[in-house]
Design a protein around this motif. Structure first.
Motif, PDB file in Angstrom:
ATOM      1  N   MET B   1       0.843  -1.193   0.000  1.00  0.00           N
ATOM      2  CA  MET B   1       0.000   0.000   0.000  1.00  0.00           C
ATOM      3  C   MET B   1       0.882   1.247   0.000  1.00  0.00           C
ATOM      4  O   MET B   1       1.773   1.372   0.832  1.00  0.00           O
ATOM      5  CB  MET B   1      -0.812  -0.007   1.293  1.00  0.00           C
ATOM      6  N   ASN B   2       0.633   2.127  -0.929  1.00  0.00           N
ATOM      7  CA  ASN B   2       1.385   3.383  -0.991  1.00  0.00           C
ATOM      8  C   ASN B   2       0.475   4.485  -0.438  1.00  0.00           C
ATOM      9  O   ASN B   2      -0.540   4.817  -1.044  1.00  0.00           O
ATOM     10  CB  ASN B   2       1.789   3.662  -2.448  1.00  0.00           C
ATOM     11  N   MET B   3       0.837   5.004   0.732  1.00  0.00           N
ATOM     12  CA  MET B   3      -0.070   5.947   1.405  1.00  0.00           C
ATOM     13  C   MET B   3       0.591   7.311   1.610  1.00  0.00           C
ATOM     14  O   MET B   3       1.800   7.391   1.841  1.00  0.00           O
ATOM     15  CB  MET B   3      -0.494   5.367   2.766  1.00  0.00           C
ATOM     16  N   ILE B  48      -2.469   0.251   8.859  1.00  0.00           N
ATOM     17  CA  ILE B  48      -2.554  -0.472   7.586  1.00  0.00           C
ATOM     18  C   ILE B  48      -1.170  -0.996   7.208  1.00  0.00           C
ATOM     19  O   ILE B  48      -1.016  -2.134   6.773  1.00  0.00           O
ATOM     20  CB  ILE B  48      -3.136   0.447   6.474  1.00  0.00           C
ATOM     21  N   LYS B  49      -0.140  -0.153   7.438  1.00  0.00           N
ATOM     22  CA  LYS B  49       1.232  -0.575   7.115  1.00  0.00           C
ATOM     23  C   LYS B  49       1.639  -1.781   7.963  1.00  0.00           C
ATOM     24  O   LYS B  49       2.273  -2.706   7.472  1.00  0.00           O
ATOM     25  CB  LYS B  49       2.201   0.591   7.348  1.00  0.00           C
ATOM     26  N   ASP B  50       1.227  -1.775   9.242  1.00  0.00           N
ATOM     27  CA  ASP B  50       1.573  -2.891  10.136  1.00  0.00           C
ATOM     28  C   ASP B  50       1.097  -4.239   9.599  1.00  0.00           C
ATOM     29  O   ASP B  50       1.705  -5.268   9.855  1.00  0.00           O
ATOM     30  CB  ASP B  50       0.927  -2.686  11.526  1.00  0.00           C
ATOM     31  N   ASP B  54       5.077  -4.522   2.209  1.00  0.00           N
ATOM     32  CA  ASP B  54       5.470  -3.597   1.140  1.00  0.00           C
ATOM     33  C   ASP B  54       4.646  -2.310   1.148  1.00  0.00           C
ATOM     34  O   ASP B  54       4.186  -1.858   0.112  1.00  0.00           O
ATOM     35  CB  ASP B  54       5.350  -4.256  -0.246  1.00  0.00           C
ATOM     36  N   SER B  55       4.416  -1.774   2.318  1.00  0.00           N
ATOM     37  CA  SER B  55       3.692  -0.507   2.385  1.00  0.00           C
ATOM     38  C   SER B  55       4.657   0.613   2.712  1.00  0.00           C
ATOM     39  O   SER B  55       5.689   0.383   3.355  1.00  0.00           O
ATOM     40  CB  SER B  55       2.630  -0.565   3.484  1.00  0.00           C
ATOM     41  N   GLN B  56       4.319   1.822   2.277  1.00  0.00           N
ATOM     42  CA  GLN B  56       5.058   2.979   2.762  1.00  0.00           C
ATOM     43  C   GLN B  56       4.086   4.098   3.100  1.00  0.00           C
ATOM     44  O   GLN B  56       2.998   4.192   2.535  1.00  0.00           O
ATOM     45  CB  GLN B  56       6.116   3.451   1.760  1.00  0.00           C
TER      46      GLN B  56
END
Lengths: 335, 267
Positions: B1-3, B48-50, B54-56
């Motif tokens: 997720m790209n946040m 959400i990243k937790d 592959d999230s930032q």
């Protein structure tokens, strides 16, 4: 865009059953004088599924003309469907000003359409006037947590738009027998243009409805109630008065009552006819959320509590002893 | 997720006092804080990243250079990278101009950071209290929005958002990419650790100026690009003449209150 008319519009927000929310009717009453000064008509805008009841309400509360957009896709508010409908109406009929109730939905819709129209929007106004020099709407609103009031103009773009706090203006039926010109627009939004979907409705604790913004009387508890059971005398009085129970941030943060009850900057902004603050010291964030109430009663043991600075009636005393007596007296009166 | 999470540095409005003589706001010495609603938005992104590999979480703020302090704080509680949009040409912007600048900066950032799946903002900043910049960013970028969120989780191409409404909550599904504005949830944002604070301090904060956003329309920024103008500001009138009731016993006070309310036609 250019205004095509001198008309002032009021967005008549509807409930899912098609009835009008109070705030739209309040704004019709507030808008009458502004529309007359601007030299245009007072127009109600109704978007919904079954809009007959809301059109009728807008008529008797003073609208000269009503634009309505009807369809199944408007039954439950979505940003995309409502913004598209409102934008289409504005483009076609070109009002000079628009008033929108500052409810959750109103504050969701307002910035969407003002941005699409590249015009100015003033949020959460508590007072409206026409600026004598320029003829623009003078929108007055609190900022800095209610520490400062600002009067805002939108001089060069049209329409000029504001969201207005519920409960600030009185709602009075102008004439039950009034009629208004009703223009039903055939406008629909394709399903794929609505990019959000309601998956589930989660009612608070066993269907309890907490409509603080629409409440005429609110009784709130704060740190002074001491625990969840401390809300008992507050609920008892609320029952007798037909009031809604509110709370300060301190009581919510302590876990004594759900956040939907919270009044103040991180909760709801309210403007009931009567607000009774029990065991609430009156932090500026709380006062920001309730200071536009018509009458304020404060009950607190601490006579230096800042809540007394905004109270019309201040009772220095213990809420656990004051409230039951007050409740009993009112019961006697009503019996 | 790209946040992406939008952050505003604000004066702590609890510390603001009114000058009793001049009747103006005393802003000197008032501490600056991260807007609390933005901190809640960051917490939702961090959660959400937790749970999503592959999230930032990219942080974006607009303000003077000292707003970097707010971004540093946020880097210690879930942010991975931070950018500050800062230029004198942006001064005096109202919400329409601010959201135009931020959305232009977001488009610029997406050239290097990739498209953002979710853009989160606090529902409003506690100094301006407008709640307009989030939805206006969504409009500029033509994205769906969900306002007044307290929780969000990703489910395939949809983000499920728990939204606060008048009579409880709704679960809303929004197609990504989308904008979410966040109100106060039932939980507190995470605290920084000494380790996370040290790591945040070592991070560089990128600055984006008006010149960096090559195709920005200069007519739409700053005072010139702001359709709303402040005509005047004033401090609200203090209610005077409130009735104080302080009888010998609470019972007597309650009865006096009841009589007064009846006499004044309140009840």
């Amino acid at each position: 865009m250019e205004a095509l008319t001198k008309d002032l519009w009021v967005f008549i927000e509807t409930n899912d059953d098609g009835s009008a929310k109070n705030v739209g009717l309040e704004l019709l009453c507030a808008g009458r004088g502004l529309a007359n000064t601007q030299g245009g008509q007072l127009v109600g805008v109704v978007i919904g599924h079954n809009t007959d009841a809301a059109i009728k309400a807008a008529t008797i509360y003073g609208a000269d003309k009503i634009y309505s957009v009807e369809g199944k896709e408007f039954e439950h508010y979505t940003t995309d469907a409502y913004a598209n409908a409102m934008f289409a109406l504005v483009e076609k009929y070109g009002p000079t000003s628009i008033l929108i109730g500052a409810t959750n939905n109103g504050r969701d819709l307002g910035p969407r359409i003002s941005c699409r129209l590249k015009t100015g929007l003033t949020a959460d106004c508590t007072s409206l006037a026409i600026d004598e020099e320029s003829g623009n709407v003078a929108w007055t609103r609190p900022a800095f947590g209610g520490n400062l009031m600002a009067t805002i103009l939108c001089p060069n773009t049209r329409p000029q738009i504001g969201t207005v706090r519920p409960g600030v203006f009185k709602r009075v039926v102008v004439d039950e027998a009034r009629t208004a010109e009703v223009i039903k627009e055939d406008f629909h939004v394709a399903p794929e243009a609505i990019r959000t979907e309601l998956l589930e409705v989660i009612k608070e604790a066993a269907g309890e409805i907490v409509d603080l913004e629409g409440a005429e009387i609110i009784i709130s508890g704060g740190r002074g109630v001491g625990g969840p059971e401390g809300f008992k005398p507050i609920r008892d009085l609320a029952e007798v008065l037909g009031a809604t129970v509110g709370a300060s941030r301190a009581a919510v943060d302590a876990g004594w009552i759900a956040h939907v009850h919270q009044v103040g900057q991180t909760g709801k902004t309210v403007g009931p006819k009567l607000y009774i603050a029990c065991g609430i010291s009156g932090a500026i964030q709380h006062i920001a959320g309730m200071s536009s109430s018509k009458t304020i009663i404060a009950i607190n043991k601490d006579e230096t509590a800042p809540i007394f600075n905004v109270a019309d009636y201040g009772i220095i005393g213990d809420l656990f002893e004051v409230l039951p007596v007050l409740t009993a007296e009112i019961k006697k009166l009503k019996a | 997720m790209n946040m992406l999470v939008c952050i505003k540095q604000v004066p702590d409005t609890t510390e603001i006092r009114i000058d009793p003589v001049k009747n103006t706001l005393i802003r000197d010495g008032v501490p600056s804080i991260v807007n609390p609603f933005d901190a809640y938005a960051l917490e939702i992104a961090a959660r959400i990243k937790d749970t999503t590999p592959d999230s930032q979480v990219v942080l974006l703020s607009m303000g003077p250079p000292q707003a970097k302090d707010a971004l540093k704080e946020c880097l210690a509680v879930g942010g991975d990278k931070a950018y500050l949009v800062s230029d004198r040409a942006f001064g005096g912007s109202d919400t329409l101009a601010t959201s135009y600048i931020l959305s232009s900066a977001i488009k610029k950032l997406e050239e290097t950071e990739g498209k953002f799946d979710i853009i989160l903002c606090g529902k409003q900043a506690i100094d301006g209290d407008t709640a307009q910049v989030g939805p206006e960013i969504a409009e500029h970028l033509d994205l769906p929005q969900v306002t007044y969120a307290v929780e969000a989780s990703v489910d395939g191409a949809i983000v499920k958002v728990k939204k606060e409404v008048d009579d409880g909550f709704e679960m809303i599904g929004a197609k990504m990419p989308c904008v979410i504005t966040v109100t106060k949830p039932s939980y507190d944002p995470r605290y920084p650790t000494i380790k996370s604070k040290m790591a945040a301090n070592r991070k560089e904060i990128g600055t984006i100026t008006a010149d960096d956003i090559t195709n920005i329309d200069r007519e739409r920024i700053g005072l010139k690009g702001s359709p709303t103008k402040v005509k005047k500001t004033f401090t609200p009138a203090v209610k005077v003449g409130g009735v104080k009731i302080n009888e010998d016993t609470n019972e007597a006070s309650a009865k006096k209150l009841f009589e007064t309310l009846c006499a004044d036609g309140i009840i």
